[in-house]
Design an enzyme around this catalytic site. Structure first.
Site, PDB file in Angstrom:
ATOM      1  N   ASN A  10     -36.633 -46.593 115.982  1.00 51.17           N
ATOM      2  CA  ASN A  10     -37.444 -47.412 116.879  1.00 51.17           C
ATOM      3  C   ASN A  10     -38.474 -46.489 117.526  1.00 51.17           C
ATOM      4  OD1 ASN A  10     -38.497 -49.053 118.827  1.00 51.17           O
ATOM      5  ND2 ASN A  10     -36.546 -49.529 119.829  1.00 51.17           N
ATOM      6  N   ARG A  87     -37.637 -50.736 113.454  1.00 48.32           N
ATOM      7  CA  ARG A  87     -37.934 -51.866 114.335  1.00 48.32           C
ATOM      8  C   ARG A  87     -39.451 -51.992 114.460  1.00 48.32           C
ATOM      9  NH1 ARG A  87     -37.637 -52.287 120.792  1.00 48.32           N
ATOM     10  NH2 ARG A  87     -37.984 -54.514 120.900  1.00 48.32           N
ATOM     11  N   HIS A 176     -37.589 -60.150 121.079  1.00 46.63           N
ATOM     12  CA  HIS A 176     -36.130 -59.959 121.207  1.00 46.63           C
ATOM     13  C   HIS A 176     -35.365 -60.754 120.152  1.00 46.63           C
ATOM     14  CE1 HIS A 176     -36.580 -59.109 125.810  1.00 46.63           C
ATOM     15  NE2 HIS A 176     -36.567 -57.963 125.140  1.00 46.63           N
ATOM     16  N   ARG A 237     -42.370 -56.330 134.649  1.00 42.36           N
ATOM     17  CA  ARG A 237     -43.314 -57.375 134.221  1.00 42.36           C
ATOM     18  C   ARG A 237     -43.128 -58.623 135.067  1.00 42.36           C
ATOM     19  NH1 ARG A 237     -41.707 -57.372 128.098  1.00 42.36           N
ATOM     20  NH2 ARG A 237     -41.309 -55.151 128.054  1.00 42.36           N
ATOM     21  N   GLU A 381     -28.858 -54.278 118.665  1.00 39.37           N
ATOM     22  CA  GLU A 381     -30.031 -54.491 117.809  1.00 39.37           C
ATOM     23  C   GLU A 381     -30.030 -53.522 116.635  1.00 39.37           C
ATOM     24  OE1 GLU A 381     -33.678 -55.748 120.433  1.00 39.37           O
ATOM     25  OE2 GLU A 381     -32.308 -54.593 121.662  1.00 39.37           O
TER      26      GLU A 381
END
Ligand code: AMP
Length: 394
Positions: A10, A87, A176, A237, A381
């Site tokens: 990733n 990813r 996601h 965020r 993940e």
């Protein structure tokens, strides 16, 4: 055939997270992080079982970091590395599933950069370096957006002029997806249901947060949109704000787009509301001590999460369970409890004791008897990316 090993990568703009996944083992056989790439402080950290190691790789770029990492991964895999899973944040409408990387798919990912200018170019750095270094290994891209390509048009379109979608790709994509799909499958398995014949609401709550409605194994709606800024309150965020905020701040304060982007992405959310931290652990402790900002941040976070879950329920015809996952979802009994206080109309009710006793890293059921399932499911993940890579190898 012996159990296969997949290296999962990733890549960020200055970092590479990695994990070596053996298909027969629950735990990663190797995991780690190369960080501060491109700077004199570049360093590679890795962990194998209980053993931790670091290597200074001063000035290393992505390719150099990977060339240090691969021999370590090969050694841990006993020379039997079968593929690399990457990813990739944005697959646009071109990638409804994982894909094997070659010049054609790479070109398609490059073209998507305008949709994810911060993420896709960074992901590509790692892919291009790994493909040059290990041309003989099968390499696969797994997209955060792919799972949400099954959203119906009424869920993914914004109420904007048609040309915005047709010519500029402005629509809701969602992110996601790898995590939502993984925990949905785990939940179905845990409950003895078929993933392809069950319905779930999922709250993935980490530094980034999103909800998802899954019906019969397909994502039917999700809270993130064109970018990962839409939807829930997150670490830094803002999540949803009035879209006129941009013009309001430009007009009244003379702010530039960059200033507004920076505020909404890096200075808002839990951090902005609390004035203290983006870390839920810190906020929970501060709340205990009566910190008003931390208290408000948690209240807003949970209320907005509950509102989003209620909205997601519109996409489902039945509910087999609500799933909490991600660092906050898996570990914060307070957030789960406060969120459920707002969801009584859906008939959801916690077993407060089970909620508080929930063991770390283990899937558990935390609903009160006679009420719809509420589950805590640890996400993974990396494992899902490895499974997707293996499926393409087959
Ligand atoms: P992730 O991005 O999935 O690693 O999640 C990061 C978030 O999980 C941060 O806000 C952490 O504060 C939060 N988190 C991790 N452990 C706990 C915990 N025990 N209680 C509350 N929040 C936690």
């Amino acid at each position: 055939m012996s159990a296969r090993n997949i290296l999962v990568i990733n890549c960020g703009s200055s970092s590479i997270k990695f994990a070596l996944v053996n298909e027969a083992q629950e735990e990663f056989t190797l995991s780690g992080l190369a960080e501060r790439l491109g700077s004199p402080e570049a360093v590679l950290h890795w962990q194998q079982g209980e053993q931790r190691d670091s290597q200074v790789i001063a000035g290393a770029n992505h390719r150099q970091a990977l060339s240090h990492l691969l021999p370590i991964a090969q050694r841990v895999a006993g020379g039997q590395l079968h593929g690399i899973g990457h990813r990739v944040v944005h697959g646009g409408e071109d990638f409804p599933g994982a894909c094997r990387l070659d010049e054609v798919s790479l070109q398609a990912i490059r073209k998507l950069a305008p949709l994810a200018p911060l993420h896709n170019p960074a992901n590509l750095l790692g892919i291009e370096a790994a493909m040059k270094l290990f041309p003989q290994l099968v390499q696969v891209a797994v997209f955060d957006t792919a799972f949400h390509q099954t959203l119906p048009e009424h869920a993914y379109r914004y109420a904007l002029p048609e040309v915005m979608y047709r010519e500029h790709g402005v629509r809701r994509y969602g992110f996601h997806g790898t995590s939502h799909r993984y925990v949905g499958q785990q939940a179905a398995h845990l409950c003895g249901l078929s993933f392809s014949a069950s319905s779930w609401l999922v709250a993935h709550l980490g530094n980034g947060c999103s909800t998802c409605a899954i019906e019969n194994g397909l994502s039917r709606d999700t809270s993130m949109g064109l970018t990962p800024l839409e939807g829930l309150v997150m670490g830094t965020r803002s999540g949803d704000v009035d879209p006129n905020l941009y013009s309001h701040l430009a007009r009244t304060l003379g702010w530039s787009l960059e200033q507004i982007d920076a505020m909404l992405n890096r200075e808002s959310g839990l951090f902005g509301l609390s004035g203290l931290s983006n870390d839920m652990r810190t906020l929970e402790q501060a709340r205990e001590q009566g910190h008003p900002g931390a208290t408000l941040a948690i209240e807003v976070f949970c209320y907005r999460l509950a509102k989003s879950l209620a909205a997601m329920s519109c996409a489902l015809r039945q509910l087999d369970g609500l799933i909490f996952t991600g660092g906050i979802g898996e570990n914060s009994a307070l957030v789960r409890s406060k969120t459920l206080e707002h969801l009584t109309l859906l008939g959801l009710k916690l077993d407060e004791q089970a909620n508080c006793r929930c063991p770390r890293g283990v899937a558990s059921a935390i609903h009160a008897e006679g009420h719809p399932r509420i589950l805590v499911i640890p996400t993974n993940e990396e494992r899902q990316i490895a499974l997707d890579t293996l499926a393409l190898l087959d």
